[in-house]
Write a protein that holds these residues in place. Sequence first.
Motif, short mmCIF file in Angstrom:
data_model
loop_
_atom_site.label_atom_id
_atom_site.label_comp_id
_atom_site.label_asym_id
_atom_site.label_seq_id
_atom_site.Cartn_x
_atom_site.Cartn_y
_atom_site.Cartn_z
N MET A 86 65.54 48.25 55.83
CA MET A 86 64.47 47.29 55.92
C MET A 86 63.24 47.97 56.54
SD MET A 86 64.30 43.83 58.24
CE MET A 86 65.00 42.73 57.05
N ILE A 87 62.13 47.88 55.88
CA ILE A 87 60.85 48.43 56.37
C ILE A 87 60.09 47.31 57.08
CG2 ILE A 87 58.69 49.56 55.73
CD1 ILE A 87 61.17 51.26 55.15
N THR A 88 59.60 47.59 58.28
CA THR A 88 58.92 46.59 59.10
C THR A 88 57.61 47.16 59.62
OG1 THR A 88 61.06 45.74 59.81
CG2 THR A 88 59.16 45.07 61.11
N LYS A 89 56.61 46.32 59.68
CA LYS A 89 55.35 46.69 60.32
C LYS A 89 55.30 46.00 61.68
CE LYS A 89 52.61 47.73 56.27
NZ LYS A 89 52.78 49.15 56.38
N ILE A 90 55.12 46.80 62.72
CA ILE A 90 54.98 46.29 64.07
C ILE A 90 53.51 46.35 64.42
CG2 ILE A 90 55.52 46.67 66.51
CD1 ILE A 90 58.14 48.02 65.57
N VAL A 91 52.92 45.20 64.68
CA VAL A 91 51.51 45.14 65.04
C VAL A 91 51.43 45.04 66.57
CG1 VAL A 91 49.33 43.91 64.78
CG2 VAL A 91 50.96 44.01 62.86
N VAL A 92 50.95 46.10 67.18
CA VAL A 92 50.79 46.15 68.63
C VAL A 92 49.43 45.54 68.97
CG1 VAL A 92 50.61 47.71 70.62
CG2 VAL A 92 52.26 48.18 68.79
N ASP A 93 49.39 44.71 69.99
CA ASP A 93 48.13 44.10 70.42
C ASP A 93 47.09 45.21 70.58
OD1 ASP A 93 46.07 43.16 72.42
OD2 ASP A 93 47.28 41.33 72.27
N ALA A 94 45.91 44.98 70.03
CA ALA A 94 44.85 46.00 70.06
C ALA A 94 44.53 46.47 71.48
CB ALA A 94 43.59 45.45 69.39
N ASP A 95 44.72 45.60 72.47
CA ASP A 95 44.48 46.00 73.87
C ASP A 95 45.41 47.12 74.31
OD1 ASP A 95 42.48 44.09 74.08
OD2 ASP A 95 43.76 42.62 75.11
N TYR A 96 46.54 47.28 73.63
CA TYR A 96 47.53 48.29 74.01
C TYR A 96 47.58 49.48 73.05
CZ TYR A 96 49.12 44.55 77.05
OH TYR A 96 49.17 43.55 77.99
N SER A 97 46.68 49.54 72.10
CA SER A 97 46.75 50.60 71.09
C SER A 97 46.63 52.00 71.69
CB SER A 97 45.72 50.37 69.98
OG SER A 97 44.41 50.40 70.49
N ASP A 98 45.91 52.17 72.79
CA ASP A 98 45.84 53.49 73.44
C ASP A 98 47.22 53.93 73.92
OD1 ASP A 98 43.17 53.85 72.98
OD2 ASP A 98 42.53 53.34 75.02
#
Length: 120
Positions: free
Chosen positions: A1-13
């Motif tokens: 299963m392929i999944t996209k995990i979207v991390v809150d932009a505030d934590y992208s660093d």
Amino acid sequence: MITKIVVDADYSDGLRGIDDYSHLIILYWLDKVDRVRLTMRPQGKKDVPEVGIFACRCPWRPNPIGMTTVKALERKGNILTVKGLDVLDGTPLLDIKPYTPPYDAVEEMRCPDWVNNLEY
């Protein structure tokens, strides 16, 4: 299963350098678990012995925290694409950690025979 995990932009660093790892450990909250069971047969299999909840990876835990290791496929900004994350869409993720063999791989590991016979 392929999944996209979207991390809150505030934590992208916080994702800086994660591209260097082939596998990640994902911790998540099993928010759909509605009861606690202290003993059970893993995967409901009758040929598997009944064990305590802390001797299996079943979801009906006093603190329903799930953990799995996934293959990291790609990172684009704050989006990670992974393979092998077996959770329901919308499951709250608690943390992402790199899989690092010096810390995570165990030599001379043992487990019950029934674990090796489970189908995943």
